[in-house]
Design a protein around this motif. Structure first.
Motif, PDB file in Angstrom:
ATOM      1  N   UNK A 177       0.822  -1.207   0.000  1.00 48.43           N
ATOM      2  CA  UNK A 177       0.000   0.000   0.000  1.00 48.43           C
ATOM      3  C   UNK A 177       0.863   1.267   0.000  1.00 48.43           C
ATOM      4  N   UNK A 178       1.941   1.299   0.761  1.00 43.10           N
ATOM      5  CA  UNK A 178       2.775   2.496   0.864  1.00 43.10           C
ATOM      6  C   UNK A 178       3.561   2.765  -0.416  1.00 43.10           C
ATOM      7  N   UNK A 179       3.660   1.774  -1.290  1.00 44.02           N
ATOM      8  CA  UNK A 179       4.457   1.925  -2.509  1.00 44.02           C
ATOM      9  C   UNK A 179       3.614   2.346  -3.716  1.00 44.02           C
ATOM     10  N   UNK A 180       2.289   2.399  -3.552  1.00 40.57           N
ATOM     11  CA  UNK A 180       1.395   2.704  -4.679  1.00 40.57           C
ATOM     12  C   UNK A 180       1.457   4.191  -5.011  1.00 40.57           C
ATOM     13  N   UNK A 181       1.849   4.479  -6.256  1.00 35.73           N
ATOM     14  CA  UNK A 181       1.934   5.868  -6.726  1.00 35.73           C
ATOM     15  C   UNK A 181       0.904   6.175  -7.823  1.00 35.73           C
ATOM     16  N   UNK A 182       0.389   5.124  -8.493  1.00 38.01           N
ATOM     17  CA  UNK A 182      -0.587   5.299  -9.561  1.00 38.01           C
ATOM     18  C   UNK A 182      -1.701   4.278  -9.390  1.00 38.01           C
ATOM     19  N   UNK A 203      -2.239  10.922  -2.430  1.00 37.45           N
ATOM     20  CA  UNK A 203      -1.181  11.409  -3.329  1.00 37.45           C
ATOM     21  C   UNK A 203      -1.049  10.586  -4.604  1.00 37.45           C
ATOM     22  N   UNK A 204      -1.733   9.470  -4.671  1.00 43.73           N
ATOM     23  CA  UNK A 204      -1.608   8.597  -5.848  1.00 43.73           C
ATOM     24  C   UNK A 204      -2.327   9.200  -7.052  1.00 43.73           C
ATOM     25  N   UNK A 205      -1.703   9.114  -8.218  1.00 42.94           N
ATOM     26  CA  UNK A 205      -2.306   9.589  -9.455  1.00 42.94           C
ATOM     27  C   UNK A 205      -3.409   8.615  -9.882  1.00 42.94           C
ATOM     28  N   UNK A 206      -4.562   9.144 -10.271  1.00 48.76           N
ATOM     29  CA  UNK A 206      -5.676   8.309 -10.724  1.00 48.76           C
ATOM     30  C   UNK A 206      -5.753   8.372 -12.243  1.00 48.76           C
ATOM     31  N   UNK A 207      -5.617   7.212 -12.876  1.00 53.22           N
ATOM     32  CA  UNK A 207      -5.513   7.170 -14.337  1.00 53.22           C
ATOM     33  C   UNK A 207      -6.649   6.320 -14.903  1.00 53.22           C
ATOM     34  N   UNK A 208      -7.596   6.926 -15.633  1.00 55.69           N
ATOM     35  CA  UNK A 208      -8.691   6.144 -16.231  1.00 55.69           C
ATOM     36  C   UNK A 208      -8.217   5.363 -17.457  1.00 55.69           C
ATOM     37  N   UNK A 209      -8.697   4.133 -17.585  1.00 57.41           N
ATOM     38  CA  UNK A 209      -8.401   3.290 -18.754  1.00 57.41           C
ATOM     39  C   UNK A 209      -9.710   2.668 -19.245  1.00 57.41           C
ATOM     40  N   UNK A 210      -9.633   1.888 -20.305  1.00 57.72           N
ATOM     41  CA  UNK A 210     -10.836   1.383 -20.961  1.00 57.72           C
ATOM     42  C   UNK A 210     -11.652   0.394 -20.164  1.00 57.72           C
ATOM     43  N   UNK A 211     -11.021  -0.358 -19.267  1.00 59.76           N
ATOM     44  CA  UNK A 211     -11.741  -1.353 -18.466  1.00 59.76           C
ATOM     45  C   UNK A 211     -10.938  -1.659 -17.216  1.00 59.76           C
TER      46      UNK A 211
END
Length: 359
Positions: A177-182, A203-211
């Motif tokens: 959990x502490x290593x999640x950046x995206x 602080x984690x970047x949220x990136x939308x994808x197709x599924x």
């Protein structure tokens, strides 16, 4: 105690032997019906729904009704597979909630074909590559899937069934959990987990994808990446569940539609979906809904959406269409009368299909 267990196990073996005979007898009867159909589709959603409702109502336990229907759904699927090889397209890749919906509705004895987009899922079915397609249409917390509604407006396919899938969103990763950046996921899933992400991974970047399955694929390849998806996707792509049930709503449910070239018959508990336009003048929408009220047809959903297709020449830039669900089958007298009146009043009206309410 050991003797008692052995005795009970022998009884179970005897019951299993009897079950095997009965299942094969059922398969033989289904095969005889198939030979009498003379090319008619093996999949009849109204008949399958009636069977599942009947066994659920008749069950006296200890299995709960949903477990009983799950067992019978697989029996139906296996018997159906003897009549016809069925292919179903869905939004892929493998491991999506769309694939779960396919399996929940059709059982294991179908060929599920993952495709890259909802558009392609429609196209495969329209071209006859598959007999049916399963597409998401709305989520209980995030609302409708706009692209599905846009395609329903022009497709020749009809809605022949619906599926309601309880969606459990999980945080999956190969990292801690502490290593999640995206965090990757479908845009709707990211929205469904907004509060949890804000509290636990601000602080984690949220990136939308197709599924969600694509999200799991990416998380499996990238350091410091996680995915929001179902456990099936995590198992398929070798990810660990860092947190379960992270959706902001505990009753997160997605509704899917089954589309194909057949019309489902009435079951007594059905839904009819239509789309129509209204003239651009005061009171036009109210006037169109009046026939439903006059014939006591209950409307369960109405959704307005800009028309992305030219329904008629000279249509206005901001012309809207209205997607409406009502209780009942289009062959039921009240619904049929209301639809006839709507057809006469609406500039554009399309019946998308009548189908059994999801079990």
């Amino acid at each position: 105690m050991a003797d008692d267990i052995d005795k009970l196990r022998r009884e179970i073996d005897a019951v299993d032997d009897e079950l095997l005979k009965l299942i094969n007898r059922r398969a033989a009867l289904a095969g005889r019906i198939g030979s009498l159909k003379r090319g008619a589709p093996a999949y009849r959603p109204e008949r399958e729904t009636q069977i599942l409702r009947r066994v659920a109502d008749a069950s006296s336990g200890p299995l709960p009704p949903e477990r009983v229907t799950a067992v019978f759904r697989e029996v139906i699927s296996a018997c159906r597979g003897l009549e016809e090889a069925i292919r179903v397209s869905y939004l892929g890749p493998e491991g999506t909630f769309s694939e779960q919906a396919v399996r929940q509705h059709f059982g294991a004895a179908v060929e599920a074909l993952p495709v890259a987009s909802v558009d392609e899922a429609f196209r495969r079915c329209e071209a006859g590559t598959v007999q049916f397609t399963v597409v998401p249409v709305e989520n209980s917390t995030e609302g409708v899937v706009g692209r599905t509604l846009d395609l329903l407006l022009t497709t020749p396919l009809r809605i022949c069934a619906e599926i309601e899938l309880r969606v459990q969103q999980n945080l999956l990763s190969k990292a801690g959990m502490k290593e999640v950046r995206r965090v990757y996921s479908h845009a709707q899933s990211l929205a469904q987990c907004h509060a949890w992400l804000a509290q636990n991974l601000p602080s984690a970047e949220r990136i939308p994808v197709g599924s969600n399955a694509e999200a799991a694929q990416r998380a499996a390849k990238e350091e410091g990446a996680a995915a929001i998806a179902g456990e099936a996707a995590g198992e398929r792509y070798g990810l660990t569940v860092l947190a379960r049930s992270i959706a902001d709503s505990p009753n997160n449910t997605t509704r899917f539609l089954v589309l194909g070239g057949l019309d489902a018959g009435p079951t007594g508990k059905d839904r009819t979906s239509i789309v129509m336009s209204a003239e651009n003048k005061p009171g036009a929408v109210h006037a169109l809904l009046t026939p439903l009220a006059q014939h006591r047809v209950s409307m369960t959903r109405i959704e307005s959406r800009p028309s992305r297709a030219g329904l008629r020449r000279g249509s206005a830039l901001w012309e809207y269409v209205f997607f409406i669900d009502v209780e009942g089958h289009q062959k039921d007298a009240p619904v049929a009368k209301a639809l006839a009146e709507l057809q006469a009043k609406a500039p554009f009206l399309k019946v998308l299909g009548s189908y059994p309410v999801a079990t």
